[in-house]
Design a protein around this motif. Sequence first.
Motif, PDB file in Angstrom:
ATOM      1  N   THR A  18       0.841  -1.202   0.000  1.00 46.85           N
ATOM      2  CA  THR A  18       0.000   0.000   0.000  1.00 46.85           C
ATOM      3  C   THR A  18       0.872   1.247   0.000  1.00 46.85           C
ATOM      4  OG1 THR A  18      -1.781  -1.136   1.169  1.00 46.85           O
ATOM      5  CG2 THR A  18      -1.779   1.255   1.275  1.00 46.85           C
ATOM      6  N   CYS A  19       1.911   1.236   0.792  1.00 43.95           N
ATOM      7  CA  CYS A  19       2.833   2.383   0.822  1.00 43.95           C
ATOM      8  C   CYS A  19       3.493   2.596  -0.538  1.00 43.95           C
ATOM      9  CB  CYS A  19       3.901   2.182   1.895  1.00 43.95           C
ATOM     10  SG  CYS A  19       3.271   2.277   3.566  1.00 43.95           S
ATOM     11  N   GLN A  20       3.890   1.514  -1.180  1.00 35.95           N
ATOM     12  CA  GLN A  20       4.507   1.624  -2.502  1.00 35.95           C
ATOM     13  C   GLN A  20       3.525   2.205  -3.509  1.00 35.95           C
ATOM     14  OE1 GLN A  20       5.919  -2.293  -3.471  1.00 35.95           O
ATOM     15  NE2 GLN A  20       7.577  -2.209  -1.983  1.00 35.95           N
ATOM     16  N   ASN A  21       2.288   1.713  -3.503  1.00 41.62           N
ATOM     17  CA  ASN A  21       1.280   2.246  -4.421  1.00 41.62           C
ATOM     18  C   ASN A  21       1.036   3.724  -4.182  1.00 41.62           C
ATOM     19  OD1 ASN A  21       0.774  -0.072  -5.899  1.00 41.62           O
ATOM     20  ND2 ASN A  21      -0.797  -0.790  -4.484  1.00 41.62           N
ATOM     21  N   VAL A  22       0.970   4.117  -2.928  1.00 39.13           N
ATOM     22  CA  VAL A  22       0.738   5.529  -2.615  1.00 39.13           C
ATOM     23  C   VAL A  22       1.887   6.380  -3.146  1.00 39.13           C
ATOM     24  CG1 VAL A  22       0.641   7.194  -0.719  1.00 39.13           C
ATOM     25  CG2 VAL A  22      -0.751   5.131  -0.623  1.00 39.13           C
TER      26      VAL A  22
END
Length: 106
Positions: free
Chosen positions: A87-91
């Motif tokens: 999720t952090c990477q996508n954000v």
Amino acid sequence: MAIRQNKEEVVAEFLELMYKDIKTKFSDDAGIKNVVYHLVEIGLVEPKRLRNYMIISDFQKMLKDNRGHSTHTFMDLSIKYDVSDRTCQNVVYKESKKNKRKNNIR
């Protein structure tokens, strides 16, 4: 269907409306913190959008502390915000593009 940007006239009208609301609530002494808090409070800034902005901001700071190791940085962010590494990477990689003027005002 793509999200359309707002016209500058609509943005200007919104600014006037918010200026009146904030002036009524906080008086003429309202600072930027009061304005942002008001926008969050009335739901114009979604909690997810606020979290994403903070993740992007923290990514830049933490990347320096982790000496450029993005894996460690994503792990630190996932712990801080209680979300997955992915999720952090996508954000960071996808959402950061949405924070540009050309994507929000036409």
